[in-house]
Design a protein around this motif. Structure first.
Motif: not given
Ligand code: FE2
Length: 183
Positions: A24-26, A84-88, A110-119, A121-126
């Motif tokens: 789905i990310a592809a 549930m898994s998420a694909i952005i 607790v805070a644990s890092g970060g990421k910026t995604i731009r037009a 780009e995708t991000l998958t979260m478990g």
């Protein structure tokens, strides 16, 4: 068939695959190469509809939820999970993600890092991911969020941004916890 109808069809066919997240990310990466085609067929979104912006669910069943979202600039949204898994995928602007992890003692996360995604780009979260989002800079962020389950009814958590303690997800409370972004 519109690009979003086509995308939903692909996701429905992939949702049961053991490698659904990657596939789905592809498909999402392919979709967001055509932002104008997405905008042409997506439900109209008003980024000032609420503190958290606007969203439209374009498909939902027990295996899959597909949404389009417009996230307004200048607003820090509260931490939450999805269970549930998420694909952005981003098709306009940028989405700043802050991640959290659960801990045994208070606060619950607790805070644990970060990421910026731009037009483009995708991000998958478990399924155990916890994040908070904001639009990057002063642009509205437009995104397609796909979840491997029925997001509207799953029991999931929202975290008070001041105490970081969990409570059941509630969309009105989510709005209340949206805060002006610190300059
Ligand atoms: Fe989220």
């Amino acid at each position: 068939m519109s690009v979003l109808d086509d995308f939903v069809g692909q996701c429905r066919a992939l949702a049961h695959s053991p490698t659904a997240e990657n596939e789905i990310a592809a498909a999402t990466r392919d979709l967001i190469t055509a932002p104008d085609a997405i905008k042409a067929c997506a439900p109209s979104l008003n980024p000032t509809a609420s503190s958290g912006g606007d969203e439209a669910t374009i498909f939902e069943d027990d295996t899959l939820t597909v949404m389009v979202l417009a996230t307004p600039p200048g607003i820090d949204q509260p931490p939450h999970d999805h269970e549930m898994s998420a694909i952005i995928g981003i098709y306009g602007g940028g989405e700043v993600h802050r991640f959290y992890r659960r801990v045994e003692s208070e606060p619950a996360i607790v805070a644990s890092g970060g990421k910026t995604i731009r037009a483009g780009e995708t991000l998958t979260m478990g399924p155990t991911a916890i994040h908070a989002i904001a639009a990057e800079g002063d642009e509205v962020c437009y995104a397609v969020h796909t979840y491997l389950g029925r997001l509207s009814t799953v029991e999931r958590s929202l975290f008070n941004p001041d105490t970081l303690l969990p409570e059941p997800m509630d969309l009105a409370r989510y709005e209340q916890y949206c805060r002006p972004l610190a300059p």
